[in-house]
Design a protein around this motif. Structure first.
Motif, PDB file in Angstrom:
ATOM      1  N   ILE A   8       0.700  -1.326   0.063  1.00 10.27           N
ATOM      2  CA  ILE A   8       0.093  -0.151   0.155  1.00 10.27           C
ATOM      3  C   ILE A   8       0.775   1.224  -0.013  1.00 10.27           C
ATOM      4  N   PHE A   9       1.777   1.256   0.673  1.00 12.81           N
ATOM      5  CA  PHE A   9       2.792   2.579   0.900  1.00 12.81           C
ATOM      6  C   PHE A   9       3.811   2.381  -0.007  1.00 12.81           C
ATOM      7  N   GLY A  10       4.154   1.411  -0.768  1.00 14.59           N
ATOM      8  CA  GLY A  10       5.470   1.357  -1.643  1.00 14.59           C
ATOM      9  C   GLY A  10       6.560   0.975  -1.295  1.00 14.59           C
ATOM     10  N   ASN A  11       6.929   1.146   0.094  1.00 13.20           N
ATOM     11  CA  ASN A  11       8.187   0.798   0.397  1.00 13.20           C
ATOM     12  C   ASN A  11       8.437   0.885   1.914  1.00 13.20           C
ATOM     13  N   PRO A  12       9.352  -0.015   2.430  1.00 11.51           N
ATOM     14  CA  PRO A  12       9.388  -0.134   3.704  1.00 11.51           C
ATOM     15  C   PRO A  12       9.647   1.072   4.575  1.00 11.51           C
ATOM     16  N   LYS A  13      10.457   2.065   3.893  1.00 10.69           N
ATOM     17  CA  LYS A  13      10.814   3.426   4.720  1.00 10.69           C
ATOM     18  C   LYS A  13       9.612   4.172   4.880  1.00 10.69           C
ATOM     19  N   LEU A  14       8.787   4.206   3.891  1.00 10.71           N
ATOM     20  CA  LEU A  14       7.540   5.172   4.080  1.00 10.71           C
ATOM     21  C   LEU A  14       6.429   4.185   4.904  1.00 10.71           C
ATOM     22  N   THR A  15       6.341   3.049   4.811  1.00  9.27           N
ATOM     23  CA  THR A  15       5.674   2.432   5.745  1.00  9.27           C
ATOM     24  C   THR A  15       5.797   2.685   7.097  1.00  9.27           C
ATOM     25  N   ALA A  16       7.235   2.563   7.536  1.00  8.21           N
ATOM     26  CA  ALA A  16       7.731   2.925   8.917  1.00  8.21           C
ATOM     27  C   ALA A  16       7.438   4.688   9.291  1.00  8.21           C
ATOM     28  N   GLU A  17       7.671   5.430   8.324  1.00 10.80           N
ATOM     29  CA  GLU A  17       7.252   6.754   8.474  1.00 10.80           C
ATOM     30  C   GLU A  17       5.832   6.870   8.864  1.00 10.80           C
ATOM     31  N   VAL A  18       4.882   6.118   8.180  1.00  5.59           N
ATOM     32  CA  VAL A  18       3.356   6.412   8.436  1.00  5.59           C
ATOM     33  C   VAL A  18       3.221   5.929   9.760  1.00  5.59           C
ATOM     34  N   LEU A  19       3.612   4.467   9.972  1.00 10.16           N
ATOM     35  CA  LEU A  19       3.264   3.872  11.264  1.00 10.16           C
ATOM     36  C   LEU A  19       3.857   4.883  12.545  1.00 10.16           C
ATOM     37  N   ALA A  20       4.918   5.363  12.277  1.00  9.51           N
ATOM     38  CA  ALA A  20       5.403   6.366  13.367  1.00  9.51           C
ATOM     39  C   ALA A  20       4.780   7.624  13.454  1.00  9.51           C
ATOM     40  N   GLY A  21       3.877   7.998  12.474  1.00  9.37           N
ATOM     41  CA  GLY A  21       3.159   9.214  12.452  1.00  9.37           C
ATOM     42  C   GLY A  21       3.941  10.275  11.875  1.00  9.37           C
ATOM     43  N   ARG A  22       4.831  10.099  11.301  1.00 11.72           N
ATOM     44  CA  ARG A  22       5.674  11.082  10.809  1.00 11.72           C
ATOM     45  C   ARG A  22       5.379  11.491   9.387  1.00 11.72           C
ATOM     46  N   LYS A  23       4.611  10.627   8.518  1.00  9.96           N
ATOM     47  CA  LYS A  23       4.142  10.988   7.328  1.00  9.96           C
ATOM     48  C   LYS A  23       2.596  10.669   7.276  1.00  9.96           C
ATOM     49  N   ALA A  24       1.904  11.799   6.529  1.00  8.89           N
ATOM     50  CA  ALA A  24       0.288  11.556   6.484  1.00  8.89           C
ATOM     51  C   ALA A  24       0.036  10.327   5.775  1.00  8.89           C
ATOM     52  N   ILE A  25      -1.256   9.792   5.751  1.00  6.97           N
ATOM     53  CA  ILE A  25      -1.564   8.681   5.045  1.00  6.97           C
ATOM     54  C   ILE A  25      -2.466   9.393   3.977  1.00  6.97           C
ATOM     55  N   SER A  26      -2.199   9.149   2.423  1.00  2.00           N
ATOM     56  CA  SER A  26      -3.151   9.930   1.653  1.00  2.00           C
ATOM     57  C   SER A  26      -4.325   9.315   1.464  1.00  2.00           C
ATOM     58  N   LYS A  27      -5.194  10.160   0.858  1.00  2.00           N
ATOM     59  CA  LYS A  27      -6.747   9.507   0.775  1.00  2.00           C
ATOM     60  C   LYS A  27      -6.721   8.242  -0.162  1.00  2.00           C
ATOM     61  N   GLY A  28      -5.667   8.104  -1.390  1.00  2.00           N
ATOM     62  CA  GLY A  28      -5.647   6.703  -2.209  1.00  2.00           C
ATOM     63  C   GLY A  28      -5.372   5.753  -0.863  1.00  2.00           C
ATOM     64  N   GLN A  29      -4.193   6.082  -0.172  1.00  2.00           N
ATOM     65  CA  GLN A  29      -3.856   4.882   0.656  1.00  2.00           C
ATOM     66  C   GLN A  29      -4.932   4.721   1.705  1.00  2.00           C
ATOM     67  N   ALA A  30      -5.586   5.672   2.339  1.00  2.00           N
ATOM     68  CA  ALA A  30      -6.632   5.373   3.222  1.00  2.00           C
ATOM     69  C   ALA A  30      -7.809   4.598   2.550  1.00  2.00           C
ATOM     70  N   LYS A  31      -7.922   4.762   1.248  1.00  2.00           N
ATOM     71  CA  LYS A  31      -9.073   3.923   0.530  1.00  2.00           C
ATOM     72  C   LYS A  31      -8.714   2.419   0.578  1.00  2.00           C
TER      73      LYS A  31
END
Length: 75
Positions: free
Chosen positions: A36-59
């Motif tokens: 869903i997030f494209g790569n492990p680094k972005l997944t980790a950033e999202v789970l840590a709350g450092r990157k927002a979840i886009s509407k597409g990812q939310a869907k």
């Protein structure tokens, strides 16, 4: 232990907290969300709350977890 109903006036959990709880509840790891997030680094950033979840990812997350996608983003 966990309240199913939210008490009135109580703040909703942040999107990344909701994602963490749902992921852990299924016994999944961050690795299971990489598609869903494209790569492990972005997944980790999202789970840590450092990157927002886009509407597409939310869907995509809503479909994956079978929950309303609005749980994963703040409007």
């Amino acid at each position: 232990e966990h309240e199913v109903e939210e008490a009135e006036g109580q703040p909703q959990p942040l999107p990344h907290e909701t994602l963490q709880r749902l992921t852990e509840g299924r016994g999944w790891s961050a690795e299971d969300l990489n598609d869903i997030f494209g790569n492990p680094k972005l997944t980790a950033e999202v789970l840590a709350g450092r990157k927002a979840i886009s509407k597409g990812q939310a869907k995509a997350l809503g479909k994956l977890f079978n929950v309303p996608h609005k749980l994963f983003f703040n409007e």
